[in-house]
Design an enzyme around this catalytic site. Structure first.
Site, PDB file in Angstrom:
ATOM      1  N   LYS A   1       1.752   7.873   7.878  1.00  0.00           N
ATOM      2  CA  LYS A   1       1.428   9.138   8.565  1.00  0.00           C
ATOM      3  C   LYS A   1       0.980   8.770   9.972  1.00  0.00           C
ATOM      4  O   LYS A   1      -0.210   8.851  10.304  1.00  0.00           O
ATOM      5  CB  LYS A   1       0.259   9.822   7.838  1.00  0.00           C
ATOM      6  CG  LYS A   1       0.637  10.770   6.735  1.00  0.00           C
ATOM      7  CD  LYS A   1      -0.595  11.595   6.369  1.00  0.00           C
ATOM      8  CE  LYS A   1      -0.505  12.056   4.938  1.00  0.00           C
ATOM      9  NZ  LYS A   1      -1.723  12.756   4.497  1.00  0.00           N
TER      10      LYS A   1
ATOM     11  N   GLU B   1       0.846  -1.200   0.000  1.00  0.00           N
ATOM     12  CA  GLU B   1       0.000   0.000   0.000  1.00  0.00           C
ATOM     13  C   GLU B   1       0.881   1.248   0.000  1.00  0.00           C
ATOM     14  O   GLU B   1       1.965   1.246   0.584  1.00  0.00           O
ATOM     15  CB  GLU B   1      -0.917  -0.089   1.230  1.00  0.00           C
ATOM     16  CG  GLU B   1      -1.683   1.154   1.627  1.00  0.00           C
ATOM     17  CD  GLU B   1      -2.833   1.523   0.712  1.00  0.00           C
ATOM     18  OE1 GLU B   1      -2.594   1.593  -0.505  1.00  0.00           O
ATOM     19  OE2 GLU B   1      -3.941   1.775   1.215  1.00  0.00           O
ATOM     20  N   ASP B   2       0.413   2.290  -0.641  1.00  0.00           N
ATOM     21  CA  ASP B   2       1.207   3.521  -0.724  1.00  0.00           C
ATOM     22  C   ASP B   2       1.319   4.244   0.608  1.00  0.00           C
ATOM     23  O   ASP B   2       2.398   4.647   1.019  1.00  0.00           O
ATOM     24  CB  ASP B   2       0.635   4.469  -1.798  1.00  0.00           C
ATOM     25  CG  ASP B   2      -0.859   4.750  -1.615  1.00  0.00           C
ATOM     26  OD1 ASP B   2      -1.488   4.178  -0.710  1.00  0.00           O
ATOM     27  OD2 ASP B   2      -1.397   5.552  -2.409  1.00  0.00           O
TER      28      ASP B   2
ATOM     29  N   ASP C   1      -2.980   6.471   6.573  1.00  0.00           N
ATOM     30  CA  ASP C   1      -3.321   7.743   7.188  1.00  0.00           C
ATOM     31  C   ASP C   1      -4.151   7.419   8.447  1.00  0.00           C
ATOM     32  O   ASP C   1      -3.596   7.071   9.479  1.00  0.00           O
ATOM     33  CB  ASP C   1      -4.095   8.543   6.125  1.00  0.00           C
ATOM     34  CG  ASP C   1      -4.381   9.973   6.516  1.00  0.00           C
ATOM     35  OD1 ASP C   1      -4.428  10.258   7.714  1.00  0.00           O
ATOM     36  OD2 ASP C   1      -4.583  10.812   5.632  1.00  0.00           O
TER      37      ASP C   1
ATOM     38  N   ARG D   1       0.380  11.147 -10.376  1.00  0.00           N
ATOM     39  CA  ARG D   1       0.856   9.881  -9.809  1.00  0.00           C
ATOM     40  C   ARG D   1       2.202   9.471 -10.409  1.00  0.00           C
ATOM     41  O   ARG D   1       2.920   8.644  -9.848  1.00  0.00           O
ATOM     42  CB  ARG D   1      -0.145   8.760 -10.105  1.00  0.00           C
ATOM     43  CG  ARG D   1      -1.488   8.908  -9.414  1.00  0.00           C
ATOM     44  CD  ARG D   1      -2.301   7.651  -9.676  1.00  0.00           C
ATOM     45  NE  ARG D   1      -3.707   7.793  -9.339  1.00  0.00           N
ATOM     46  CZ  ARG D   1      -4.227   7.561  -8.126  1.00  0.00           C
ATOM     47  NH1 ARG D   1      -3.447   7.200  -7.145  1.00  0.00           N
ATOM     48  NH2 ARG D   1      -5.516   7.687  -7.917  1.00  0.00           N
TER      49      ARG D   1
ATOM     50  N   ASP E   1      -1.956  10.594  -5.707  1.00  0.00           N
ATOM     51  CA  ASP E   1      -2.564  11.584  -6.598  1.00  0.00           C
ATOM     52  C   ASP E   1      -3.040  12.834  -5.884  1.00  0.00           C
ATOM     53  O   ASP E   1      -3.222  12.853  -4.671  1.00  0.00           O
ATOM     54  CB  ASP E   1      -3.786  10.969  -7.286  1.00  0.00           C
ATOM     55  CG  ASP E   1      -4.939  10.750  -6.300  1.00  0.00           C
ATOM     56  OD1 ASP E   1      -4.714  10.100  -5.261  1.00  0.00           O
ATOM     57  OD2 ASP E   1      -6.045  11.252  -6.556  1.00  0.00           O
TER      58      ASP E   1
ATOM     59  N   PHE F   1      -0.318  16.807   3.219  1.00  0.00           N
ATOM     60  CA  PHE F   1      -0.873  16.115   2.059  1.00  0.00           C
ATOM     61  C   PHE F   1       0.245  15.962   1.026  1.00  0.00           C
ATOM     62  O   PHE F   1       0.838  16.935   0.597  1.00  0.00           O
ATOM     63  CB  PHE F   1      -2.061  16.872   1.459  1.00  0.00           C
ATOM     64  CG  PHE F   1      -2.917  15.965   0.626  1.00  0.00           C
ATOM     65  CD1 PHE F   1      -3.913  15.197   1.211  1.00  0.00           C
ATOM     66  CD2 PHE F   1      -2.704  15.840  -0.741  1.00  0.00           C
ATOM     67  CE1 PHE F   1      -4.685  14.321   0.446  1.00  0.00           C
ATOM     68  CE2 PHE F   1      -3.479  14.965  -1.508  1.00  0.00           C
ATOM     69  CZ  PHE F   1      -4.469  14.210  -0.903  1.00  0.00           C
ATOM     70  N   VAL F   2       0.530  14.720   0.659  1.00  0.00           N
ATOM     71  CA  VAL F   2       1.654  14.450  -0.238  1.00  0.00           C
ATOM     72  C   VAL F   2       1.157  13.901  -1.571  1.00  0.00           C
ATOM     73  O   VAL F   2       0.048  13.373  -1.665  1.00  0.00           O
ATOM     74  CB  VAL F   2       2.665  13.477   0.412  1.00  0.00           C
ATOM     75  CG1 VAL F   2       3.365  14.139   1.588  1.00  0.00           C
ATOM     76  CG2 VAL F   2       1.990  12.180   0.854  1.00  0.00           C
TER      77      VAL F   2
HETATM   78  P1  IMP Z   1      -6.674   5.915   5.360  1.00  0.00           P
HETATM   79  O1  IMP Z   1      -7.820   4.994   5.132  1.00  0.00           O
HETATM   80  O2  IMP Z   1      -7.112   7.187   6.079  1.00  0.00           O
HETATM   81  O3  IMP Z   1      -5.512   5.270   6.062  1.00  0.00           O
HETATM   82  O4  IMP Z   1      -6.214   6.452   3.970  1.00  0.00           O
HETATM   83  C1  IMP Z   1      -5.506   5.715   3.080  1.00  0.00           C
HETATM   84  C2  IMP Z   1      -5.729   6.217   1.672  1.00  0.00           C
HETATM   85  O5  IMP Z   1      -5.951   7.631   1.622  1.00  0.00           O
HETATM   86  C3  IMP Z   1      -4.492   5.963   0.863  1.00  0.00           C
HETATM   87  O6  IMP Z   1      -4.562   4.728   0.224  1.00  0.00           O
HETATM   88  C4  IMP Z   1      -4.481   7.128  -0.114  1.00  0.00           C
HETATM   89  O7  IMP Z   1      -5.199   6.768  -1.269  1.00  0.00           O
HETATM   90  C5  IMP Z   1      -5.237   8.237   0.579  1.00  0.00           C
HETATM   91  N1  IMP Z   1      -4.323   9.254   1.153  1.00  0.00           N
HETATM   92  C6  IMP Z   1      -4.055   9.474   2.457  1.00  0.00           C
HETATM   93  N2  IMP Z   1      -3.195  10.484   2.626  1.00  0.00           N
HETATM   94  C7  IMP Z   1      -2.889  10.920   1.382  1.00  0.00           C
HETATM   95  C8  IMP Z   1      -2.010  11.952   0.876  1.00  0.00           C
HETATM   96  O8  IMP Z   1      -1.316  12.680   1.628  1.00  0.00           O
HETATM   97  N3  IMP Z   1      -1.950  12.086  -0.473  1.00  0.00           N
HETATM   98  C9  IMP Z   1      -2.684  11.310  -1.324  1.00  0.00           C
HETATM   99  N4  IMP Z   1      -3.507  10.340  -0.907  1.00  0.00           N
HETATM  100  C10 IMP Z   1      -3.611  10.146   0.436  1.00  0.00           C
END
Ligand code: IMP
Length: 184
Positions: free
Chosen positions: A134, A102-103, A106, A168, A162, A155-156
């Site tokens: 994060k 996974e990228d 958050d 991307r 993206d 926000f990256v």
């Molecule tokens: P989570 O469910 O809050 O952990 O979010 C995960 C998903 O949110 C990731 O797979 C990303 O697609 C998106 N995401 C979270 N932070 C960023 C960011 O800083 N830039 C771009 N996409 C993000």
């Protein structure tokens, strides 16, 4: 579509730093799964660049598959606490070693939902390989077994991540200057 230089705050992680760390992760994974069969499951779309670079450094025999999970754009950063699975893997993972690629993590909701689903299929092992963590934004506790970089709350974009589906392709991780992005 705008030139990213218009809203790039700073380059947080350079292409060289990314590639060096990904090579290390690949070597670590290769050591840990030596003699084992492995399935890498990439979460679309953000994980694609990471997967394709990482797998070049994974020397144990492995297959790949993909899942797509709803995430969010820069204009709608509120979470419902639910993640939607849009595309499921095609592979039977019963009694297999599964490593989720996974990228970014958050809040952790996306990973939590994917792990919960895959666990019901009783894989032999289920671990996670996350490029960017994060950590301070975490709302649910999720396991991060392999981590590329822990990053601050910004926000990256770039290297798979993206902004409203663009950028991307950039080879580095940049920080969005939100004021500049929203004023243009
Ligand atoms: P989570 O469910 O809050 O952990 O979010 C995960 C998903 O949110 C990731 O797979 C990303 O697609 C998106 N995401 C979270 N932070 C960023 C960011 O800083 N830039 C771009 N996409 C993000």
């Amino acid at each position: 579509m705008r030139d990213y230089h218009d809203f790039l705050g700073e380059i947080l992680i350079s292409e060289e730093q990314l590639q060096a760390r990904i090579a290390e992760l690949g070597e670590q994974i290769s050591r840990d799964y030596a003699g084992e069969d492995l399935l890498l499951v990439c979460i679309l779309r953000g994980g694609v660049l990471f997967l394709t670079d990482l797998m070049r450094h994974v020397t144990v025999p492995h297959a790949i598959d993909f899942m797509s999970v709803s995430s969010y754009g820069i204009g709608a950063r509120q979470r419902s606490g639910q993640a939607r699975i849009n595309l499921d893997i095609n592979t039977d993972i019963y009694e297999r070693n599964v490593l989720l690629v996974e990228d970014i993590v958050d809040s952790g909701y996306t990973l939590e939902a994917v792990l919960a689903l895959l666990r019901t299929r009783r894989p032999k092992t289920l671990r996670t390989c996350i490029l960017l963590d994060k950590a301070e934004r975490r709302e649910v506790d999720v396991p991060v077994d392999y981590c590329g970089f822990t990053i601050p709350n910004a926000f990256v974009f770039g290297y798979g991540l993206d902004i409203d589906e663009y950028y991307r392709n950039l080879p580095f991780i940049g920080v969005v200057d939100l004021e500049k992005y929203e004023s243009a």
